[in-house]
Design a protein around this motif. Structure first.
Motif: not given
Lengths: 148, 148
Positions: A116-124, B5-6, B121-123, B128-129
């Motif tokens: 999701t765009p939200e998950a992407t933002a958090v990940l970044r 992101i990549c 934990a979120v990361l 994994r996803q």
DNA sequence: GTCGATTAACTTGTGCACGATCTAATCGTG
DNA sequence: CACGATTAGATCGTGCACAAGTTAATCGAC
């Protein structure tokens, strides 16, 4: 548990690169070569030092990679007249044209990652923090080890 | 943006590996070698196929890596008597002893990454996803390309 | 202007990562 | 039992990634 997070990072990075591979193969590029091309598409002609800074890759990696891009006809490498130490990397017409052919690559990748765009933002944000913290840590270790 | 992101993933992975490097140098290990040792410490003697499955690394990577670990005296490689196709990798006493010396490595890494347990934990879940989704994507592409 | 220090880049060597090809052992089916 | 198919692993070639050492150009202090 901490190993798991580092391994997850390492595995995810390789798995994403594996998605790029067949897409970039059509452009005769590898993923690191694509990153270099992206820098050039965005910034235009750049000295190797700038590419190195942007991607955090050293000359030992970039010199042969850029020679391969030159052989492919995508870039030219020329010494700067006013500072012969510096080598400017310039896109050829073919290299410029490639940008259009690479247009859909990010879309495919985004689909494949399926976030999701939200998950992407958090990940970044988290990844940037990790890169920043670990780079600072490595730098502090280098300073204190007596460089022996 | 998707490139970012990549790239962030790729850069973070390399930056974390750079933290491992000096820590593992004391044990004469590289990061991938450390991962293999971790598998052996956790699972005990394993066929190469199992190590390959756990780390998602192919034989072309593992065969020379395991030979180096054998040269270091950390593992033995032996054909399985009841199935001569299979090679079992077993820890030597030295390889077992190394586990104790590697004990603090994860602690140092966790400190260097500097994430909260929640962010970690979120990361982990997100990574994994990504690995799962991209692996599925790659597999689906392989099936439909006619393997030509 | 000269010389030591710095800087940009190159070179060499080691170790992944992965595709492609090969070999040898085992399995399955007639 | 024989023989084609599968499986586990090794080998080879290409391309990163990075450390260490080298070279040539530039800068700076004198």
């Amino acid at each position: 548990m901490e190993d798991l997070i580092c391994f997850a990072l390492y595995a995810a990075s390789r798995s994403v690169t594996a998605v790029y591979r067949p897409l970039l193969e059509r452009l005769h590029l590898t993923y690191p070569q694509y990153l270099v091309m992206t820098v050039l598409w965005q910034r235009g002609a750049s000295p190797i030092k700038e590419i190195s800074g942007a991607l955090q890759l050293d000359y030992g990696t970039l010199t042969p990679l850029l020679k391969r891009l030159e052989t492919l006809g995508y870039v030219r490498r020329e010494r700067r007249p006013d500072d012969e130490r510096s080598v400017i990397v310039t896109l050829t017409a073919e290299g410029e044209a490639l940008r259009e052919q690479a247009r859909d690559v990010p879309i495919e990748i985004t689909q494949a990652m399926g976030l999701t765009p939200e998950a992407t933002a958090v990940l970044r944000d988290t990844l940037r923090q990790i890169t920043e913290n670990t780079a600072a840590y490595t730098a502090s270790q280098t300073r204190s080890n007596g460089s022996a």
